[in-house]
Design a protein around this motif. Structure first.
Motif, short mmCIF file in Angstrom:
data_model
loop_
_atom_site.label_atom_id
_atom_site.label_comp_id
_atom_site.label_asym_id
_atom_site.label_seq_id
_atom_site.Cartn_x
_atom_site.Cartn_y
_atom_site.Cartn_z
N CYS A 72 10.99 85.33 24.11
CA CYS A 72 10.83 84.65 22.82
C CYS A 72 12.16 84.10 22.33
CB CYS A 72 10.25 85.61 21.79
SG CYS A 72 8.54 86.11 22.09
N LEU A 73 13.23 84.88 22.48
CA LEU A 73 14.55 84.43 22.06
C LEU A 73 15.05 83.29 22.94
CD1 LEU A 73 16.20 87.87 21.27
CD2 LEU A 73 15.61 86.09 19.62
N LYS A 74 14.70 83.33 24.22
CA LYS A 74 15.08 82.24 25.12
C LYS A 74 14.39 80.94 24.71
CE LYS A 74 15.00 80.84 30.00
NZ LYS A 74 14.59 81.23 31.38
N CYS A 75 13.10 81.04 24.38
CA CYS A 75 12.36 79.86 23.93
C CYS A 75 12.89 79.34 22.60
CB CYS A 75 10.87 80.18 23.81
SG CYS A 75 10.06 80.54 25.39
N PHE A 76 13.38 80.25 21.75
CA PHE A 76 13.94 79.87 20.46
C PHE A 76 15.10 78.91 20.65
CE2 PHE A 76 17.03 80.53 17.05
CZ PHE A 76 16.26 80.33 15.92
N SER A 77 15.87 79.08 21.73
CA SER A 77 17.04 78.25 21.98
C SER A 77 16.82 77.22 23.09
CB SER A 77 18.25 79.14 22.33
OG SER A 77 18.64 79.91 21.21
N ASN A 78 15.56 76.98 23.44
CA ASN A 78 15.28 75.95 24.44
C ASN A 78 15.75 74.58 23.96
OD1 ASN A 78 14.22 77.56 26.42
ND2 ASN A 78 12.08 77.11 25.95
N THR A 79 16.16 73.76 24.90
CA THR A 79 16.61 72.40 24.57
C THR A 79 15.42 71.52 24.25
OG1 THR A 79 18.55 72.62 26.00
CG2 THR A 79 17.88 70.39 25.40
N GLU A 80 15.52 70.81 23.11
CA GLU A 80 14.47 69.90 22.66
C GLU A 80 14.98 68.46 22.77
OE1 GLU A 80 12.13 68.72 18.49
OE2 GLU A 80 13.68 70.29 18.53
N THR A 81 14.16 67.58 23.33
CA THR A 81 14.54 66.19 23.47
C THR A 81 14.03 65.38 22.27
OG1 THR A 81 14.49 66.31 25.89
CG2 THR A 81 14.38 64.12 24.90
N LEU A 82 14.94 64.69 21.60
CA LEU A 82 14.59 63.86 20.45
C LEU A 82 14.45 62.42 20.94
CD1 LEU A 82 17.18 65.32 17.89
CD2 LEU A 82 14.84 66.09 18.35
N CYS A 83 13.23 61.89 20.86
CA CYS A 83 12.97 60.55 21.37
C CYS A 83 11.87 59.89 20.55
CB CYS A 83 12.59 60.61 22.85
SG CYS A 83 11.14 61.63 23.20
N SER A 84 11.52 58.68 20.93
CA SER A 84 10.47 57.89 20.27
C SER A 84 10.75 57.79 18.77
CB SER A 84 9.09 58.52 20.54
OG SER A 84 8.84 58.58 21.93
N ASP A 85 9.81 58.24 17.95
CA ASP A 85 9.99 58.15 16.50
C ASP A 85 10.88 59.25 15.95
OD1 ASP A 85 8.30 55.97 16.48
OD2 ASP A 85 6.50 57.17 16.07
N ASN A 86 11.34 60.13 16.81
CA ASN A 86 12.15 61.27 16.37
C ASN A 86 13.57 61.19 16.93
OD1 ASN A 86 12.51 63.70 14.96
ND2 ASN A 86 12.08 64.92 16.79
N LYS A 87 14.07 59.97 17.09
CA LYS A 87 15.41 59.80 17.63
C LYS A 87 16.48 60.29 16.66
CE LYS A 87 14.55 55.94 20.82
NZ LYS A 87 14.91 54.54 21.17
N PHE A 88 17.65 60.55 17.22
CA PHE A 88 18.78 61.10 16.47
C PHE A 88 19.70 59.97 16.01
CE2 PHE A 88 23.26 62.60 16.95
CZ PHE A 88 23.31 63.42 15.84
N LYS A 89 20.13 60.02 14.73
CA LYS A 89 21.06 59.03 14.21
C LYS A 89 22.48 59.45 14.61
CE LYS A 89 22.62 55.52 11.85
NZ LYS A 89 22.44 55.45 10.39
N CYS A 90 23.02 58.79 15.63
CA CYS A 90 24.34 59.13 16.14
C CYS A 90 25.40 58.37 15.35
CB CYS A 90 24.43 58.78 17.63
SG CYS A 90 26.06 59.09 18.36
N ASP A 91 26.33 59.11 14.75
CA ASP A 91 27.41 58.49 13.98
C ASP A 91 28.36 57.72 14.89
OD1 ASP A 91 26.39 59.53 11.65
OD2 ASP A 91 27.61 61.36 11.74
N HIS A 92 28.55 58.20 16.10
CA HIS A 92 29.47 57.54 17.03
C HIS A 92 28.89 56.21 17.51
CE1 HIS A 92 31.69 56.87 20.86
NE2 HIS A 92 32.70 57.41 20.18
N CYS A 93 27.59 56.19 17.78
CA CYS A 93 26.94 54.95 18.23
C CYS A 93 26.52 54.07 17.06
CB CYS A 93 25.72 55.27 19.08
SG CYS A 93 26.07 56.17 20.61
N SER A 94 26.46 54.64 15.85
CA SER A 94 26.01 53.92 14.64
C SER A 94 24.59 53.37 14.82
CB SER A 94 26.98 52.78 14.29
OG SER A 94 28.28 53.29 14.03
N SER A 95 23.77 54.16 15.50
CA SER A 95 22.38 53.75 15.71
C SER A 95 21.57 54.97 16.14
CB SER A 95 22.28 52.66 16.79
OG SER A 95 22.79 53.13 18.03
N TYR A 96 20.25 54.79 16.15
CA TYR A 96 19.37 55.87 16.57
C TYR A 96 19.33 55.92 18.10
CZ TYR A 96 17.68 56.50 11.81
OH TYR A 96 17.61 56.77 10.48
#
Length: 240
Positions: A72-96
């Protein structure tokens, strides 16, 4: 003199002219139960990693069928991919951008409280139901989902208490707890206290008993932290 008192009691102003919200004084609850989580997000375009810290008093973990607290703790820290409508706003790239995100423990608390998310909303029933999956939990626990800059990441925890929900759903039932005291496990049921089992037999009772299917919360204390915790509570009570 009144002017001096007025000047000394004047609260500092923020840049926008507003008075900052005062931070509450830490209590023995913070000293014993508070830890720090860090959210790490890596942009898949520029590879820049950003992190954000937040305090926690318990870790809420999802419950799968026939699993363990370690899983359960391992799943808690599993890597999640942010894509499609849930993209990440990157300050370095100045875009999603597409990114990968994970949660890790940066500061381990003196007492680790684990909350098993046994009440799950089911859309087909239009209500919450109780998930009674078996979750094996050990008498000793070490966290492996710590951050690279965590202090004392190899800290070992001992199980000291479990909270059990007896009932078919979140709106009905009864709560009891089993607590370790002087090497024995005691069952607390309202005003009734019963001796359960000694230290040697607990390893056999917990994993194979129905407790693993109805346990709602678990409390692990850091090895060697009991005296320190009692000292903190003693200091706080003397101040009160």
């Amino acid at each position: 003199m009144p002017a001096e008192r007025h000047q000394s009691s004047t609260k500092p102003k923020m840049g926008n002219g507003e008075t900052p919200t005062p931070q509450p004084e830490p209590t023995w609850v913070h000293e014993i139960f508070q830890g720090i989580l860090t959210s790490e997000t890596r942009c898949l375009n520029c590879e820049t990693v950003s992190s954000k810290d937040e305090d926690f008093f318990d870790l809420q973990v999802d419950v799968d069928q026939n699993t363990s607290i370690t899983h359960c703790l391992k799943c808690f820290s599993n890597t999640e991919t942010l894509c499609s409508d849930n993209k990440f706003k990157c300050d370095h790239c100045s875009s999603y951008q597409e990114a990968q995100k994970r949660m890790r423990v940066k500061k381990l608390p003196m007492i680790l409280a684990l909350h098993l998310k046994r009440f799950k909303y089911m859309e087909q029933y239009n209500r919450h139901i109780k998930v009674s999956h078996r979750v094996v939990f050990p008498l000793e626990l070490r966290l492996f989902n710590t951050s690279d800059d965590a202090v004392n990441p190899d800290r070992l925890y001992d199980l000291v208490a479990v909270v059990i929900h007896c009932g078919s759903g979140p709106n009905r039932g009864h709560y009891i707890s089993i607590v370790k005291s002087h090497g024995f496990w005691l069952l607390f049921d309202d005003d009734m206290v019963d001796l359960q089992v000694d230290q040697e037999d607990m390893a056999d009772v917990v994993p194979g008993s129905p407790i693993s299917s109805i346990c709602l919360q678990e409390f692990y204390i850091s090895t060697g932290a009991l005296i320190s915790g009692l000292r903190v509570m003693g200091e706080c009570s003397s101040l009160g």
